[in-house]
Write a protein that holds these residues in place. Structure first.
Motif, PDB file in Angstrom:
ATOM      1  N   ALA A 105       0.838  -1.201   0.000  1.00  0.00           N
ATOM      2  CA  ALA A 105       0.000   0.000   0.000  1.00  0.00           C
ATOM      3  C   ALA A 105       0.872   1.251   0.000  1.00  0.00           C
ATOM      4  O   ALA A 105       0.576   2.221  -0.710  1.00  0.00           O
ATOM      5  CB  ALA A 105      -0.932  -0.007   1.210  1.00  0.00           C
ATOM      6  N   GLU A 106       1.951   1.223   0.760  1.00  0.00           N
ATOM      7  CA  GLU A 106       2.855   2.374   0.809  1.00  0.00           C
ATOM      8  C   GLU A 106       3.539   2.584  -0.538  1.00  0.00           C
ATOM      9  O   GLU A 106       3.653   3.721  -1.013  1.00  0.00           O
ATOM     10  CB  GLU A 106       3.913   2.157   1.897  1.00  0.00           C
ATOM     11  N   GLN A 107       3.968   1.506  -1.185  1.00  0.00           N
ATOM     12  CA  GLN A 107       4.588   1.615  -2.505  1.00  0.00           C
ATOM     13  C   GLN A 107       3.606   2.157  -3.539  1.00  0.00           C
ATOM     14  O   GLN A 107       3.966   2.992  -4.372  1.00  0.00           O
ATOM     15  CB  GLN A 107       5.129   0.255  -2.952  1.00  0.00           C
ATOM     16  N   ALA A 108       2.369   1.706  -3.484  1.00  0.00           N
ATOM     17  CA  ALA A 108       1.353   2.189  -4.411  1.00  0.00           C
ATOM     18  C   ALA A 108       1.097   3.676  -4.199  1.00  0.00           C
ATOM     19  O   ALA A 108       0.950   4.439  -5.160  1.00  0.00           O
ATOM     20  CB  ALA A 108       0.065   1.387  -4.241  1.00  0.00           C
ATOM     21  N   GLU A 109       1.045   4.070  -2.945  1.00  0.00           N
ATOM     22  CA  GLU A 109       0.827   5.481  -2.622  1.00  0.00           C
ATOM     23  C   GLU A 109       1.997   6.340  -3.117  1.00  0.00           C
ATOM     24  O   GLU A 109       1.792   7.420  -3.681  1.00  0.00           O
ATOM     25  CB  GLU A 109       0.651   5.659  -1.124  1.00  0.00           C
ATOM     26  N   ALA A 111       4.017   5.625  -5.602  1.00  0.00           N
ATOM     27  CA  ALA A 111       3.967   5.649  -7.071  1.00  0.00           C
ATOM     28  C   ALA A 111       2.902   6.641  -7.555  1.00  0.00           C
ATOM     29  O   ALA A 111       3.125   7.365  -8.523  1.00  0.00           O
ATOM     30  CB  ALA A 111       3.679   4.246  -7.590  1.00  0.00           C
ATOM     31  N   GLU A 112       1.785   6.676  -6.848  1.00  0.00           N
ATOM     32  CA  GLU A 112       0.698   7.613  -7.186  1.00  0.00           C
ATOM     33  C   GLU A 112       1.181   9.050  -7.020  1.00  0.00           C
ATOM     34  O   GLU A 112       0.922   9.918  -7.872  1.00  0.00           O
ATOM     35  CB  GLU A 112      -0.492   7.354  -6.270  1.00  0.00           C
ATOM     36  N   ARG A 116       1.674  11.955  -9.921  1.00  0.00           N
ATOM     37  CA  ARG A 116       1.004  13.270  -9.856  1.00  0.00           C
ATOM     38  C   ARG A 116       2.003  14.423  -9.980  1.00  0.00           C
ATOM     39  O   ARG A 116       1.712  15.433 -10.572  1.00  0.00           O
ATOM     40  CB  ARG A 116       0.234  13.410  -8.556  1.00  0.00           C
ATOM     41  N   SER A 117       3.170  14.255  -9.388  1.00  0.00           N
ATOM     42  CA  SER A 117       4.135  15.356  -9.394  1.00  0.00           C
ATOM     43  C   SER A 117       5.075  15.313 -10.594  1.00  0.00           C
ATOM     44  O   SER A 117       5.727  16.303 -10.876  1.00  0.00           O
ATOM     45  CB  SER A 117       4.951  15.393  -8.107  1.00  0.00           C
ATOM     46  N   GLY A 118       5.114  14.203 -11.319  1.00  0.00           N
ATOM     47  CA  GLY A 118       6.069  14.097 -12.424  1.00  0.00           C
ATOM     48  C   GLY A 118       5.458  14.252 -13.725  1.00  0.00           C
ATOM     49  O   GLY A 118       5.696  14.715 -14.712  1.00  0.00           O
TER      50      GLY A 118
END
Length: 118
Positions: A105-109, A111-112, A116-118
């Motif tokens: 869940a932390e990795q998915a967050e 990556a999200e 969003r920022s890239g």
């Protein structure tokens, strides 16, 4: 398997939810022990008594309350010699599943957020 009163259907679910809310507000809010220490005691009792249905929830709660993964591993390892190897191995398996889910869940967050920022 993680215990959740929300998974108990019908009137039984309401009863369990009320019980859990009452317990959490009365028992867990008492000043004599910190939530972290209460989590350690609760996990110890649940492992020792082989209460696997409730253990998953409380392992997650222990992590939320500041008990580290390594501390939980050490507690469970210690309990293997006092509460029995099968109890400890069931608990260790549940802990590893919970930790793996949290890491995913932390990795998915992350990556999200990167997307969003890239």
């Amino acid at each position: 398997m993680e215990f959740s009163p929300l998974r108990v259907p019908g009137k039984a679910g309401k009863s369990v939810t009320c019980s859990v809310i009452r317990m959490m507000s009365d028992l867990w809010e008492r000043p004599g022990l910190s939530p972290r220490d209460r989590s350690l005691v609760t996990v110890t009792a649940l492992v020792s008594l082989y209460r696997a249905d409730q253990l998953g929830f409380h392992l997650g709660k222990a992590l939320e309350n500041g008990v580290t993964k390594d501390e939980l591993i050490e507690v469970i390892t210690h309990l293997a010699f006092y509460a029995g190897w099968p109890n400890a191995m069931t608990a260790m398996t549940q802990l590893m599943e919970i930790v793996q889910q949290a890491e995913q869940a932390e990795q998915a967050e992350q990556a999200e957020q990167a997307e969003r920022s890239g």
